[in-house]
Design an enzyme around this catalytic site. Structure first.
Site, short mmCIF file in Angstrom:
data_model
loop_
_atom_site.label_atom_id
_atom_site.label_comp_id
_atom_site.label_asym_id
_atom_site.label_seq_id
_atom_site.Cartn_x
_atom_site.Cartn_y
_atom_site.Cartn_z
N GLU A 134 0.88 -1.18 0.00
CA GLU A 134 0.00 0.00 0.00
C GLU A 134 0.90 1.21 0.00
OE1 GLU A 134 -1.28 3.22 1.07
OE2 GLU A 134 -2.14 2.44 2.93
N CYS A 184 -3.30 8.23 4.33
CA CYS A 184 -3.08 7.75 2.96
C CYS A 184 -4.36 7.83 2.13
CB CYS A 184 -2.54 6.33 2.98
SG CYS A 184 -3.56 5.13 3.86
#
Length: 496
Positions: free
Chosen positions: A241, A275
């Protein structure tokens, strides 16, 4: 900061309070030999843990969630001390992970357990089954921005699937990692099923090369590439990720008050260090002015600081304010305007909220992950234009759409792993939904059934259950067998 321990002569480093620079704790810098030894212990623990079965593992995971729940304020204190985020935000982070632990513990048997599947007409003399077995040892390299929620999205699902885990938290939040591992040891004292290693990049590289069966990494695309390079020599699979540059779309029929609130919280909460946080906003021209005014009204009273009344904390990484400064400067130099904040908002430890408009689409503030409390807001003539701009990114992690009539339609058109409609970041809090992105945002998934299977391998079994109607897998196959097979093939597929 690195030092040498007088007692062990082993290198150590300090975890610092980002608000003050005060030392919070001191931790070892683990070298490759230490990492290898930890992984060796994990391999033995994995056999024991995997042998417990789904029911007993689920019981232990629920007990772990109970420890986190009863001591939630204590854990939030550690998160606050190492990241600087307000205590209420730290508490929210811990609370959100509890549903994930419970979901993984409950659903692992159904998602991963053995299932019978159809063997088809040609192979009808066989039974067929598939199950998902644990890989063995999972290495998890966690981030600092959500040091509980994010790594546990990998750790919890890996544990529920029957794996042991070696966890390297960020060098900025080793205390949070130590707390989580110690809490797990309270409910699983028999074997080192979840172990901690601490250090910097070389420690993470050592974990990649240590013989673990998979690496789960959360961080930047650049570091993700280094992780993949380190794992390539041993063909160790990875789930990555790598962050995002998430867009929020506001349609002409959107609830402007709710959309503005979502943009402000999604973009500025945790000092913008999220994020899946909102960084770009595209607003239909019919409601642009009303939206900008509402955003301005909501942002003006917000303030970054270390006192209890501040809604926004410090930048956790000392280098991040300069990144934010560079993005703001580039936007302003290229014709953008700061309607709130600006270059003066960027301090040494704290960055005050900044809202930018009229920013060129190819400026750094629109193309690169800022990871600070900033928003760019752009006027669009249509939602088609908004989708096109949202998709004009090397990232593809999350997104948000506010629209009364077209929300789901627009959500499907956005190139991202996840999208929230008429809410923000909701997908992260729903345990049954997979979490992950595409492009520079990485690949693989955590959470949900996909997250459980991510840490397993599929085991297929075909078993003859009756005398063979056709002896297909033998040199004794006859011409009659071939004719029967051809006839069946034509019946089944000839019309296609």
């Amino acid at each position: 900061m690195t030092a040498i321990s007088e007692q062990t002569s082993a290198p150590t480093f300090d975890s610092l309070d980002p608000s003050t620079g005060d030392i919070v704790g001191t931790y070892s810098v683990h070298d490759a030999d230490h990492v290898d030894a930890v992984v060796a212990k994990a391999k033995e623990a994995a056999d024991w843990w995997g042998g417990l079965g789904f029911a007993e593992r689920g019981k232990r995971l629920r007990a772990w969630a109970g420890v986190l729940t009863r001591r939630i304020n204590q854990l939030a204190d550690v998160v606050h001390a190492e990241t600087g985020k307000p205590h209420s935000d730290a508490t929210l982070e811990v609370a959100l992970v509890l549903d994930h632990i419970a979901w993984a513990a409950k659903h692992a048997p159904k998602v991963l357990g053995r299932k019978r599947v159809s063997s088809g007409l040609v192979m009808s003399d066989h039974s067929a089954s598939v199950e998902y077995l644990p890989l063995g040892v999972i290495g998890v390299i966690g981030p600092w921005n959500y040091p509980v929620f994010t790594p546990l999205g990998s750790i919890t699902y890996a544990l529920a699937a029957g794996n042991a885990v070696v966890f390297k938290p960020s060098e900025y939040t080793p205390g949070v990692g130590a707390w989580l591992v110690d809490a797990f040891a309270q409910v699983v004292p028999e074997q080192p099923v979840l172990q901690l290693i601490t250090g910097f990049g070389p420690t993470g590289e050592a974990l990649c090369r240590s013989g673990v069966d998979k690496i789960a990494f959360t961080g930047s695309p650049g570091t993700g590439r280094k992780i993949m390079h380190a794992c390539a020599d041993t063909l160790t699979p990875v789930v990555i990720e790598g962050g995002g540059k998430d867009a929020l779309l506001v349609d002409a029929d959107a609830d402007i008050a709710k959309a503005a609130d979502a943009a402000v919280w999604g973009g500025l909460a945790n000092a913008g260090q999220t994020c899946v946080g909102v960084e770009r906003v595209y607003v239909h021209e019919q409601v642009y002015d009303a939206f900008v005014k509402k955003v301005t009204d909501l942002v003006e009273p917000l303030r970054a600081g270390s006192d209890a009344s501040a809604k926004i904390g410090p930048m956790t990484m000392p280098s991040q304010p300069e990144v934010v400064r560079r993005h703001i400067a580039d936007a302003l130099e290229r014709g953008g305007r700061a309607i709130i904040g600006g270059l003066g908002a960027v301090g040494e430890r704290f960055v005050q909220p900044t809202v930018l408009v009229d920013v060129p689409r190819d400026s750094l503030a629109n193309t690169d992950e800022t990871f600070g409390p900033t928003l760019t807001v752009a006027r669009v003539a249509s939602m088609d234009e908004a989708v096109e701009l949202a998709n004009d990114s090397k990232y593809g992690l999350g997104a948000t759409v506010f629209s009364k009539k077209r929300g789901k339609e627009l959500a499907r058109r956005i190139r991202s792993g996840m999208t929230a409609v008429n809410s923000v970041i909701a997908f992260a809090a729903i345990p049954s939904l997979p979490f992950g992105g595409i492009g520079e945002s990485g690949f693989g998934r955590i959470h949900g059934p996909d997250g459980l299977r991510e840490f397993t391998y599929a085991k297929a079994v075909a078993s003859r259950r009756m005398p063979g109607l056709m002896n297909l897998t033998s040199f004794a196959r006859t011409a009659s067998n071939d004719k029967t097979l051809t006839t069946l093939a034509n019946l089944l597929h000839g019309r296609g």
